[in-house]
Design an enzyme around this catalytic site. Structure first.
Site, short mmCIF file in Angstrom:
data_model
loop_
_atom_site.label_atom_id
_atom_site.label_comp_id
_atom_site.label_asym_id
_atom_site.label_seq_id
_atom_site.Cartn_x
_atom_site.Cartn_y
_atom_site.Cartn_z
N GLY A 46 0.82 -1.19 0.00
CA GLY A 46 0.00 0.00 0.00
C GLY A 46 0.86 1.24 0.00
O GLY A 46 2.03 1.20 0.40
N GLN A 51 2.86 10.01 1.21
CA GLN A 51 4.16 9.33 1.23
C GLN A 51 5.02 9.69 0.03
O GLN A 51 6.23 9.45 0.04
CB GLN A 51 3.98 7.81 1.28
CG GLN A 51 3.48 7.30 2.63
CD GLN A 51 3.36 5.80 2.63
OE1 GLN A 51 2.39 5.25 2.14
NE2 GLN A 51 4.36 5.11 3.16
N CYS A 92 6.15 -0.12 7.03
CA CYS A 92 5.75 1.05 6.24
C CYS A 92 6.91 1.45 5.35
O CYS A 92 8.06 1.47 5.80
CB CYS A 92 5.38 2.19 7.19
SG CYS A 92 4.90 3.71 6.35
N LEU A 93 6.60 1.79 4.11
CA LEU A 93 7.66 2.21 3.19
C LEU A 93 8.34 3.49 3.66
O LEU A 93 9.46 3.79 3.25
CB LEU A 93 7.11 2.38 1.77
CG LEU A 93 6.66 1.08 1.07
CD1 LEU A 93 5.99 1.40 -0.25
CD2 LEU A 93 7.83 0.13 0.86
N HIS A 134 -4.17 1.27 7.71
CA HIS A 134 -2.83 1.89 7.72
C HIS A 134 -2.78 3.05 6.72
O HIS A 134 -2.29 4.14 7.03
CB HIS A 134 -1.80 0.81 7.37
CG HIS A 134 -0.39 1.29 7.29
ND1 HIS A 134 0.58 0.91 8.20
CD2 HIS A 134 0.24 2.12 6.41
CE1 HIS A 134 1.73 1.49 7.86
NE2 HIS A 134 1.55 2.23 6.79
N GLU A 135 -3.30 2.82 5.50
CA GLU A 135 -3.24 3.86 4.47
C GLU A 135 -4.15 5.04 4.81
O GLU A 135 -3.78 6.19 4.59
CB GLU A 135 -3.59 3.29 3.10
CG GLU A 135 -2.68 2.18 2.58
CD GLU A 135 -1.20 2.45 2.75
OE1 GLU A 135 -0.77 3.62 2.70
OE2 GLU A 135 -0.46 1.48 2.95
N HIS A 138 -2.53 7.38 7.09
CA HIS A 138 -1.57 8.29 6.45
C HIS A 138 -2.25 9.60 6.01
O HIS A 138 -1.64 10.66 6.06
CB HIS A 138 -0.96 7.64 5.20
CG HIS A 138 0.26 6.81 5.47
ND1 HIS A 138 1.41 7.33 6.02
CD2 HIS A 138 0.52 5.49 5.26
CE1 HIS A 138 2.33 6.37 6.12
NE2 HIS A 138 1.81 5.24 5.67
ZN ZN Z 1 2.75 3.45 5.65
#
Ligand code: ZN
Length: 174
Positions: A46, A51, A92-93, A134-135, A138
């Site tokens: 995701g 991000q 998480c990226l 999670h997304e 963000h």
């Molecule tokens: Zn993340």
């Protein structure tokens, strides 16, 4: 399409609240294509627009892992139902190499717009439910370390090796 630079925790943009998308434009369409490409390139499940430095309420998700790609694009997503509970490792990226245990609903229903600005509803369980939560976090400037139970820890080399035959899906990076 092009790869975009992923913002890393500490970048103030990750803590800002994203704005709703009012209309689809060529620029936004390009952003979504770039987000998908960037997510796949980085083996994420995701990615949210902030991000990549864009404060728009857009997330892309694909929890199909090694199977056929199944991208989900959610514009202005709103979680309308949650059910149950799951506790598991999350990554998480924007926090490369880190993971931590987070409790999320096990089942989530989300209302959103698709890339044509048509209303859609997506329901997911387990990893998909976790990714949606999670997304969406963000988009409100929330990073998962604020929800970690215990310590945020370094991924082990084995956990980080996405090519590992039976591994790779324990710490989904979102
Ligand atoms: Zn993340």
């Amino acid at each position: 399409m092009a790869l975009r630079e992923i913002r890393i925790m500490g970048d103030p943009i990750l803590e800002k609240i994203s704005k709703p998308v009012k209309a689809m434009t060529p620029r936004t369409r390009e952003l979504i294509g770039d987000m998908l490409e960037t997510m796949y390139e980085n083996m994420g499940v995701g990615l949210a627009a902030p991000q990549v430095g864009v404060l728009k309420r857009i997330v892309v998700i694909d929890t199909s892992l090694e199977e056929e790609p199944h991208p989900i694009v959610l514009i202005n997503p709103e979680i309308v139902e949650t059910d149950g509970e799951q506790t598991g490792e999350e990554g998480c990226l924007s926090l490369p190499g880190k993971a931590g245990q987070v409790t999320r609903p096990n089942h989530v229903k989300v209302k959103a717009l698709d890339i044509n600005m048509e209303p859609i509803e997506v329901e997911g369980e387990e990893l998909l439910a976790r990714a949606i939560c999670h997304e969406c976090d963000h988009l409100d400037g929330i990073l998962y370390p604020t929800k970690v139970e215990g310590e945020l820890h370094d991924m082990t080399a084995a956990e980080e090796d996405e090519e590992d035959e039976d591994g790779g899906d324990d710490q989904p990076k979102e």
